[in-house]
Each structure stands twice: as structure tokens, then as C-alpha cells.
Design a protein around this motif. Structure first.
Motif, PDB file in Angstrom:
ATOM      1  N   THR A 710      -0.424  10.795   7.908  1.00 62.76           N
ATOM      2  CA  THR A 710      -0.503   9.740   6.901  1.00 62.76           C
ATOM      3  C   THR A 710      -1.020  10.297   5.582  1.00 62.76           C
ATOM      4  O   THR A 710      -0.509   9.970   4.505  1.00 62.76           O
ATOM      5  N   LEU A 714       0.911  10.347   2.115  1.00 56.44           N
ATOM      6  CA  LEU A 714       0.387   9.766   0.882  1.00 56.44           C
ATOM      7  C   LEU A 714       0.379  10.787  -0.249  1.00 56.44           C
ATOM      8  O   LEU A 714       0.653  10.463  -1.403  1.00 56.44           O
ATOM      9  N   GLU A 717       3.935  11.135  -1.397  1.00 59.07           N
ATOM     10  CA  GLU A 717       4.384   9.915  -2.068  1.00 59.07           C
ATOM     11  C   GLU A 717       3.637   9.723  -3.392  1.00 59.07           C
ATOM     12  O   GLU A 717       4.174   9.129  -4.334  1.00 59.07           O
ATOM     13  N   HIS A 753       3.078   0.294  -3.785  1.00 63.11           N
ATOM     14  CA  HIS A 753       4.020   1.113  -3.012  1.00 63.11           C
ATOM     15  C   HIS A 753       5.208   0.261  -2.597  1.00 63.11           C
ATOM     16  O   HIS A 753       5.035  -0.889  -2.158  1.00 63.11           O
ATOM     17  N   ASP A 755       7.042   0.397   0.022  1.00 67.22           N
ATOM     18  CA  ASP A 755       7.076   0.076   1.461  1.00 67.22           C
ATOM     19  C   ASP A 755       5.719  -0.406   1.979  1.00 67.22           C
ATOM     20  O   ASP A 755       5.648  -1.337   2.775  1.00 67.22           O
ATOM     21  N   ARG A 756       4.642   0.250   1.539  1.00 71.07           N
ATOM     22  CA  ARG A 756       3.310  -0.065   2.057  1.00 71.07           C
ATOM     23  C   ARG A 756       2.647  -1.206   1.315  1.00 71.07           C
ATOM     24  O   ARG A 756       1.604  -1.700   1.731  1.00 71.07           O
ATOM     25  N   GLY A 757       3.212  -1.635   0.209  1.00 69.27           N
ATOM     26  CA  GLY A 757       2.598  -2.690  -0.570  1.00 69.27           C
ATOM     27  C   GLY A 757       1.493  -2.141  -1.466  1.00 69.27           C
ATOM     28  O   GLY A 757       1.488  -0.967  -1.857  1.00 69.27           O
ATOM     29  N   ILE A 759      -1.702  -0.452  -2.381  1.00 71.39           N
ATOM     30  CA  ILE A 759      -2.605   0.521  -1.743  1.00 71.39           C
ATOM     31  C   ILE A 759      -3.908   0.528  -2.530  1.00 71.39           C
ATOM     32  O   ILE A 759      -3.899   0.754  -3.749  1.00 71.39           O
ATOM     33  N   GLN A 763      -8.141   4.658  -1.234  1.00 70.71           N
ATOM     34  CA  GLN A 763      -7.325   5.429  -0.301  1.00 70.71           C
ATOM     35  C   GLN A 763      -6.568   6.554  -0.999  1.00 70.71           C
ATOM     36  O   GLN A 763      -6.336   7.601  -0.398  1.00 70.71           O
TER      37      GLN A 763
END
Length: 977
Positions: A710, A714, A717, A753, A755-757, A759, A763
């Protein structure tokens, strides 16, 4: 007969005086010892007789003193007995007098009652009263001053024997000199009291003085009379004293003693029976005056000389001992007198007994001295014979010792030659470890000359340690107990250099078993240590790469595991295998493969910290030991660096080569707590990485693997997000607490993001800082925040300051000033409307660099603020060092206000310090009206938080600016946004 050799003859002639001395010396010792013993005996006998005579006289004096003390004690007891008797008489005077008066009053009343009953009705009232009056007149005790009286009911005195001239007069209204009515006192005593009373009376024959009357009254009811008897106080006291003197005159003391009573004028008032004293009218003798004076002074013991005739049968003046008591309340002095001649027989008998003992002791002393003299003569003769034998024995022993000393001298000479010729450095020390002597070998090895080291302490001069150091104290303690110590240590040469040496210390003991000297031998083992180091390096390091081999790796893993357990840290193992390395070996040869391995080893060592270990197990397998990890995720970060470092092409022997690694990761304690298990699991994880396509890393556990994946995702991304413009800024308003006006905003970064919304920043910001992406990301935030703020200004909206957070990496990389200049230049925003918020850690990381960077930015007009104050170093020194305009109180302090007393005190202190240093104060995280009111009361300048508004998108913040304008907010802005 042939003559003896010359040397034998000389030895024989030299021995004659010695033989004569051997015969003469014991006799001289015998004579001297006899003279000494006799002198001691005579001295001791004389001293004993002298001391005995002194003790005799002291004993006689003690006996006399004790006899006088016993006599004085007896006199004191006798006087005390008589004094107690007088005190009893004085103390019982008034009670006895009251009882006597009561008895007389009862007798008078009984006589009146009896006569009244007999004559009542036979005579008229006047005759009856006259008869009763005359009946009572002679009663009482006139000789003792006790007389009757009768008072009528109207106060008229019918009978008053104490003063007959008052008869017929009335007591009504008569008051004594202290204001008391006489009749009322008589009436009260007869009716209400016990009958006893005391009156103050002025006699008719002396109107100038008052006298006291003691009286006892009883009411005679038939005629209403008050019947009583009375006596004058002076007469009663005189009678009591006369009775006391009469009793003393009858007293017969023991052992012909005299008891006398003397008044304060030196007159004898009374004496005991049998004493012939001077007549009272004659002049008082001197001894009587002495008694009177002693009585006035409180009493004492005196020695008196009494004339003949004072005691019965006394023929002349004799010495007496008298004990005198102090004057009593009547002014009397009581004395008890005894003849001192009474103790003379006792003293004479004791003196005779002690004289007899003295003569007996003298006889015993003389006999003892004679016996001691005889014993001394006998012992001296025996001692003479014994000492003569001992002299002969000692002479033989001396001859033998001379021969032994010659032999020892030869041995010492041989030892000295060995000491000088030895190749080992040797030093002789005294019992305080100071150097006494050294041999030439020590001068050759250490470079010290003997004159340089003699008298110096061994530890400081040869070993290079302080004499009071802990290591030397342990060595000395062992030497004291075991008498020997040997070991390897670092020694110091005269030029200050050190060399390894083997040192041996041994104790030399004397006759009493105590250490008198110490011997130190020193060997230079430099060559041996170099050989050992070469052998150790060959055993623990890889010959090709110079990296630690498996043996040294396992040893370091053991220590690292213990340290991790103790400090509650993580430990990481990275098992690295080079992908398709066999193809390079097979195609290009082992020489090229070895060169590639050396370059890989060099790159691995450059990537990790100095506290980590890079090891080659063999072939193309490497292991990296990571110590003191805060989190398990740090191992993945190192693995990423290794992947990047090894991905760069290699130049080996004219060949450009590329090679990728497969890395297996295990973390302790999650994946194991021993060396073999961690290596085994890391090897398994490495093979898993190869199965997943190589050129990657794989965690042993699925949980850590997923977390690392992950994080890696990140990171990748995050790089793409900058290109795809997935970031945006939100603005949280800042209000002036005093006026309520909107004065600024803090620019906050958000990542939407696809896909992840959304963030959260916590993080992705740490990943950006670790990977260095925070630099381009921070530059984007600065440019975008300045551009948006200038757009609002161009629209004619209120000018507000924009606060932008700056990371520590931006400050350290020396690019912040350029980034700020570009952002301001491209946007056209005035510098005073830009505010940079720096955390405490960013300021403290590299203070010199941060100081110069921030000073340059501040000189442009840009405001500087310290963010999250109180959560880091909270150092007042850097507040003074850096030119800061604002200080932001962290929300952790605001959250507890105003109820948390500790947070309230700290907040008040922070605001006071900031204002004192010329800084404005911003409180963040305000969520309640109570918090805002409390901060306003503390004179906090600015506020931001959900009470006013949440972070707003640029359009929403623009609407807020349009709505508020220059007017203060009347309610929280969140309700208006």
C-alpha cells in the motif's frame, strides 16, 4: 712443633677478646639486674609505707567527718521533731480555741436553761433576768481570758465580762473599723452560722486601738438573748505560746543534749530539762547571740564553745555542735546542742585499731621485701646461667648467618645480572606502586629512561591510566587478595603512542606476610595482535568483497536482537539475491562476476546507515541487518532504496551490465526472535519475490506485505497525482478575536484520489517527506495559494493573509527562497500577505541553515509563524534567535480550555511570552464559545477552528469574503458558509 699459618693465628688472637667479652657480659648483666631489682624493691616498699600512712590519716579524717555528719543529722532530726510539734500547736490554735469557746458557751447555756426552768413563774421577769445574769457572770475561764456575755434582742449588753464598762450600752448601730455591724454579726452567727464569730473591738480604756475578739454565741429563745463567751486574740496567743514553752521545758533530750528556744532579740525563752542556762534578765552569752543570728538567716550548723555550768556537771568550757532551725512565725529560733566530746571515744578506738593494722602491715611489707629479694637472687642466678647458654648459641647462629649472607649476596648479584640482561621489560614497585627501578629492556620497549620513571606511579607512567581510576582500583584489589595479576592492556610509550602489551604483576611479601614490593613484567605483543587481527579478519570477513561473512553476521544479529528487546525497537533482515547472476558468470567469466559483486557490495554499503550491517553469505546472496527501527515499514523504505541503487547499470571490465535484486524482508519480533528463524523466513520471502517477477521485495507476513504494498502504491500514485492535478487547496478562515473581523486563512492541502477518494494528509505527507516529493508538492502549494489569494484581490475583495505550511526538507534543501520568490513573482501577491508556518522540528534540524534561509525570506516582507508550539522542543532560545511574527498554539492545549487548569496556565504563559517577544498569537482548534471567550480574556490575537468555519474550498471562501466584507462576523462563519 710447627707454627700455625698466619691467618689462622690472627683469627685465634682476634677471638680472645671475644671470648673474654662472652664471659664478662653475662656477669655484668647479672650485677646490673640485681641492683635494679633491689632498687625497685626498696622504692616500692618505701612508696607502699608512705601511701599507707597517707591512707591511715585520710581514714581518720573520714571517720571524724562521718561521726560529725551523723551527729549533725541526729540534731537535725531532733529539731525537726520539735519544730513539727510547734507547727502542730500553731496550726491547731484556732480550731482548739473555737472548740474550747463552744464548750464554755454550751456550759453557760445549760446553766441558764436549767435555772430558767426552775425559777420561771416563781419570780417576776426582771428578777429572773437579774438572777440569770449574775449566774453567768463568774463562769468561763477568767484566768485564760475566756469570759461570758449576754446581748438583749434590742442590742443592749446585759452582761459583757470582757469590758464591764460597756454593760447597759447598746450594740445596735455600732460598726467596727472595717464597716461591719457588730450586732448583726452576732445575730447572724447565732441564728444562721455555727456560732463562731470574730469581732473587731475597741476597749473603753483605750479608744485608739482595736482588738480582736474570738467568740461563740448561742441564742436563748425564751428571753431572746444571745449568750456567748469571748476572749481577746492577744491573750489567747500568749496562752498558746506559754503552753508551748512549758512543753519544751519538760522535754528531756538524749545524750545530755541541750534544746533551747531563743527569740529574735537573743533572749532564751525556754530550754530542755537539765540545762543550766543564764537567767533571762542577765546579758545573753555570745553563743546565744550566734544562735539568734543563725535563726534570722534561715538556720545552719555551728560549732559553739559553751562556758562551764551550761550543762549539768560540766567543769569547764567545752566544744559543742549545734543545729539551728530558721525563725518560725512566732519569731522563735529552735536549736539542738550536743557535746563534741561524745564522739571522742569512738575516734580513739578507731585510731587504736588502725594503728594495730598499720604495724601488722609494716611487718608483712618488710617480710615480703626480704622474700622478694631472695627470690630475685635465685631467679638472677638461674637467668645468668640461661643467658650464658643463649650467648653461646647466638654466637654460633651469627656465624651461620654470616655464611648465609655471603651466599645470598652471590644470589642477589646473579639476580641483578638476570634483571639487567632480560629481554622482557621489568620494573620494581614499592607497596604504593611507585616505580623503584627498571631494567634496560623497559627503557628500550617504552622509551622511558630510568630517571624519568623512578618515583612515579606505575599506572600513570607505564599503563596510561589514572591512579584513582576504576580499572586500576580493581587491579589493586585483586593484587591485595591473590598477590598476582596478569592480563592484556594498552600501554603508553614515552612519545605518547600506545601499544598492546601483556603485563604481569606479582607481590613480594615480607616476614609479616604483607606486601612490601611488586614486580612488573611487560611484553610488547604488537606483532601477535596484528597476526590475530589478520586471522580474525580472514575468519569473519568475505575475501572478495570485504563484507562481514555469515559468522560475523550471526554474531551481530545476536547483539542487535538483545538491544531491540531491551529498547523495544524493531530489527529488519533483508535477504538479497541477484536475479540471473549465473548468466553473467557463465557468459562473461568469473572475473567479471567478481567485479560485479564488488560493485554491488559497495552500492549496498552506501545505501544503509553506518549502524547497519551488509553481509555476503556466498555466491550472489547478500544480507542487510537493519537495527533500531521505529516501525516495520522502515525496512520497506530501505528495500526501495536498494532496488533503486542496484538498478543503475554497472561498468565492469569494459562491459555495461544491468542486474536486479529480489529481496525478502523479515522483521523482529513479528517474524521471529532468533537469528536462524529470521534468516530462514527472509530467504523464503526472497523466493516469493522471485516468484512474483523479480526486481521487487516481499515481506514474510501477509500483513506487513500488504502494508508495504500500500505504501509503495501510494508513493507511485503520489508521483502521478502531481501530473494529474489530483491535489487541491482548502482554506480555513482566521478571525481577529478582539474585533471579530476575518483577517486571514490557512491553506490546507487535500488529495482527491480517483479510486480511494479523499486521502487524509497524515497518510500521504509523511511519504512525500521521506521520498522527497514534498519539494515539488510544497512548491505547487505555494504557487497555487498565492495565485488564488491574488485572484481575490483582483476581484476587489478584502485583502487577507494566506498561511502556508513549510516542511523541514524544504528548509534544508536551500530551495525555499527561490520557490517563494517564484510564487510571489508569478502571482503578483504582495509579500506581506504571505505567511509561512514552520514547525519546531524544522527549525531545530539545522539551525544555522534555517536561520540564514528564513532571515532571507523575512527580509522580503514575508511573515513567519511557528506552528504547533508546545508539542516539540518548546525552546525559548529559538524564539529569540529566529525573527518570528506569529506563534500558533497547538489544538492539544486549546481542547481542554477553560476547564483544564494545567492547559489554562500553560496557554496563559505561552500568550504572555509571545506578546513579550512582539509576536501575535493564533489559537487553532477552537470549537466552543467558552474556549473563544477564555482566549479573548487572555488577549489572544487570532483564532481559527470549527466554531468559526471548517476548511472551505476556494469558491466557498470567496463567498465568505463577499458576505463579510470588512464587517465583523456576528456568529460563527460556518453557519454562513
Amino acid at each position: 712443633m710447627p707454627k700455625p699459618p698466619k691467618d689462622v693465628a690472627s683469627a685465634h688472637s682476634a677471638g680472645k677478646p671475644s671470648a673474654r667479652a662472652e664471659r664478662w657480659l653475662p656477669r655484668a648483666m647479672l650485677s646490673g639486674m640485681l641492683a635494679l631489682v633491689l632498687g625497685l624493691l626498696m622504692s616500692m616498699g618505701s612508696y607502699y609505707i608512705y601511701r599507707h600512712e597517707q591512707a591511715y590519716q585520710i581514714r581518720i579524717d573520714d571517720i571524724e567527718t562521718q561521726a560529725l555528719a551523723r551527729l549533725d543529722q541526729s540534731l537535725q532530726e531532733e529539731v525537726s521533731h520539735l519544730t513539727n510539734d510547734l507547727n502542730e500547736r500553731r496550726n491547731g490554735f484556732e480550731p482548739d480555741l473555737a472548740l474550747q469557746l463552744e464548750q464554755e458557751a454550751r456550759v453557760a447555756l445549760q446553766a441558764i436553761e436549767h435555772t430558767y426552768r426552775r425559777l420561771n413563774g416563781t419570780v417576776n421577769d426582771a428578777q429572773l433576768r437579774l438572777i440569770l445574769t449574775e449566774l453567768l457572770r463568774p463562769m468561763g475561764r477568767p484566768t485564760q481570758g475566756i469570759t461570758p456575755f449576754i446581748a438583749e434582742a434590742d442590742g443592749r449588753l446585759r452582761l459583757f465580762a470582757p469590758d464591764p464598762d460597756l454593760e447597759g450600752q447598746s450594740l445596735a448601730g455600732r460598726i467596727d473599723d472595717i464597716g461591719q455591724a457588730l450586732m448583726e454579726r452576732l445575730t447572724a452567727a447565732a441564728s444562721l452560722g455555727d456560732g463562731h464569730t470574730r469581732l473587731r473591738w475597741r476597749p473603753t480604756n483605750d479608744a485608739t486601738t482595736m482588738t480582736d475578739l474570738y467568740a461563740h454565741v448561742i441564742r436563748f429563745e425564751p428571753l431572746g438573748w444571745i449568750v456567748g463567751v469571748a476572749t481577746r486574740k492577744q491573750q489567747a496567743h500568749a496562752a498558746a505560746r506559754a503552753q508551748a514553752l512549758e512543753a519544751l521545758s519538760r522535754y528531756n533530750p538524749l545524750n545530755e543534749r541541750i534544746i533551747v528556744v531563743v527569740n529574735q532579740h537573743g533572749q532564751i525563752l525556754a530550754n530542755s530539762a537539765g540545762a543550766m542556762l543564764p537567767a533571762p534578765a542577765g546579758p545573753a552569752p555570745e553563743w546565744v547571740r550566734k544562735i539568734a543570728r543563725a535563726g534570722r538567716q534561715g538556720g545552719s550548723t555551728l560549732r559553739l564553745a559553751l562556758d562551764a555550768g551550761v550543762t549539768a556537771g560540766s567543769p569547764k568550757t567545752e566544744r559543742h555542735l549545734a543545729y539551728i532551725a530558721g525563725q518560725d512565725p512566732w519569731g522563735w529560733t529552735l536549736a539542738a546542742i550536743a557535746r563534741l566530746d561524745n564522739i571522742a571515744p569512738t575516734l580513739a578506738a578507731e585510731r587504736a585499731r588502725m594503728e594495730a593494722n598499720k604495724r601488722e602491715d609494716f611487718t608483712v611489707t618488710v617480710f615480703t621485701m626480704l622474700l622478694a629479694t631472695a627470690v630475685a637472687l635465685l631467679v638472677s642466678i638461674i637467668f645468668y646461667r640461661w643467658i650464658d647458654q643463649r650467648f653461646q648459641y647466638y654466637q654460633r647462629d651469627i656465624d651461620e648467618r654470616k655464611r648465609a649472607l655471603k651466599e645470598s649476596a652471590r644470589e642477589l648479584q646473579l639476580s641483578a645480572q638476570v634483571f639487567e640482561a632480560s629481554n622482557e621489560a621489568i620494573a620494581i614497585l614499592d607497596n604504593r606502586f611507585r616505580i623503584v627501578s627498571v631494567n634496560p629492556a623497559l627503557e628500550r620497549i617504552s622509551g622511558y629512561r630510568q630517571s624519568d620513571v623512578v618515583g612515579r606511579h606505575c599506572a600513570e607512567q607505564l599503563i596510561g591510566e589514572p591512579a584513582d581510576g576504576e580499572s586500576w582500583r580493581r587491579t589493586v584489589a585483586r593484587l591485595r587478595s591473590t598477590r598476582h595479576w596478569a592480563g592484556e592492556t594498552q600501554l603508553q610509550r614515552a612519545d605518547g603512542t600506545h601499544y598492546p602489551g601483556w603485563i604481569s604483576l606479582g607481590a613480594v611479601t615480607g616476614d609479616a606476610g604483607r606486601s612490601t614490593h611488586f614486580v612488573v613484567s611487560i611484553s610488547d605483543i604488537s606483532e601477535r595482535k596484528l597476526t590475530e587481527q589478520r586471522l580474525r579478519h580472514m575468519a569473519e570477513y568475505d575475501a572478495l568483497t570485504g563484507l562481514p561473512n555469515r559468522t560475523l553476521l550471526l554474531d551481530r544479529m545476536g547483539g542487535a536482537l538483545e538491544s531491540a528487546r531491551r529498547n523495544q525497537k524493531h530489527l529488519g533482515i533483508l535477504f538479497i539475491d541477484l536475479d540471473r547472476f549465473k548468466n553473467i558468470n557463465d557468459s562473461l567469466g568469473h572475473a567479471v562476476g567478481d567485479g560485479l559483486l564488488r560493485q554491488v557490495a559497495s552500492r549496498l554499503s552506501a545505501v544503509v546507515r553506518s549502524s547497519d550491517t551488509v553481509s555476503r553469505l556466498g555466491g550472489d546472496e547478500f544480507v542487510v541487518l537493519l537495527t533500531e527501527l521505529d516501525t516495520a515499514g522502515r525496512a520497506a523504505a530501505v528495500a526501495s532504496k536498494i532496488l533503486k541503487a542496484l538498478a543503475t547499470p554497472y561498468e565492469v571490465s569494459g562491459h555495461e551490465l544491468s542486474i536486479t535484486p529480489s529481496i525478502g524482508i523479515t522483521v523482529s519480533p513479528e517474524d521471529g526472535d532468533n537469528r536462524d528463524l529470521l534468516l530462514k523466513n527472509a530467504d523464503a520471502a526472497m523466493y516469493s519475490a522471485k516468484e512474483n517477477g523479480r526486481n521487487s521485495y516481499q515481506f514474510f507476513t501477509e500483513e506487513l506485505n500488504e502494508r508495504a504494498q500500500t505504501r509503495l502504491a501510494l508513493e507511485n500514485e503520489l508521483r502521478r497525482a502531481l501530473l494529474r492535478e489530483e491535489f487541491s487547496l482548502h482554506f480555513q478562515p482566521q478571525f481577529d478575536l478582539a474585533s471579530g473581523r476575518l483577517v486571514g486563512a490557512e491553506a490546507l492541502l487535500r488529495w482527491q484520489h480517483p479510486d480511494r477518494g479523499m486521502i487524509p494528509p497524515d497518510q500521504f505527507i509523511p511519504i512525500a517527506e521521506e521520498t522527497g516529493l514534498i519539494l515539488p508538492l510544497g512548491a505547487w502549494v505555494l504557487r497555487h495559494a498565492c495565485s488564488v489569494a491574488q485572484t481575490w484581490r483582483d476581484e476587489g475583495l478584502q485583502a487577507v493573509s494566506i498561511a502556508v505550511n513549510i516542511s523541514a526538507l524544504q528548509v534544508r534543501r536551500d530551495v525555499l527562497e527561490t520557490t517563494v520568490l517564484d510564487a510571489l513573482g508569478n502571482s503578483g501577491l504582495p509579500a506581506h500577505l504571505l505567511e509561512l508556518e514552520v514547525t519546531e522540528s524544522a527549525l531545530m534540524a539545522n539551525q544555522d541553515e534555517a536561520t540564514s534561509t528564513l532571515a532571507a525570506i523575512h527580509s522580503l516582507g514575508v511573515k513567519l509563524a511557528i506552528d504547533d508550539f508546545g508539542t516539540g522542543y518548546s525552546s525559548l532560545a529559538y524564539l529569540k534567535r529566529f525573527k518570528l511574527d506569529k506563534l500558533k498554539i497547538d489544538r492539544s492545549f486549546v481542547r481542554g480550555l477553560p476547564d483544564d487548569g494545567e492547559d489554562a496556565h500553560l496557554t496563559k504563559a505561552i500568550i504572555g511570552i509571545a506578546h513579550h517577544m512582539g509576536m501575535a498569537v493564533v489559537a487553532e482548534g477552537i470549537e466552543t464559545e467558552a474556549q473563544a471567550a477564555f482566549l479573548s480574556h487572555l488577549k489572544c490575537d487570532l483564532a481559527q477552528g470549527y466554531l468559526y468555519a471548517k476548511p472551505l474550498q476556494p469558491d466557498a471562501f470567496r463567498q465568505l469574503l463577499v458576505k463579510l466584507g470588512n464587517h465583523p462576523a456576528s456568529k460563527p462563519a460556518s453557519s454562513t458558509a
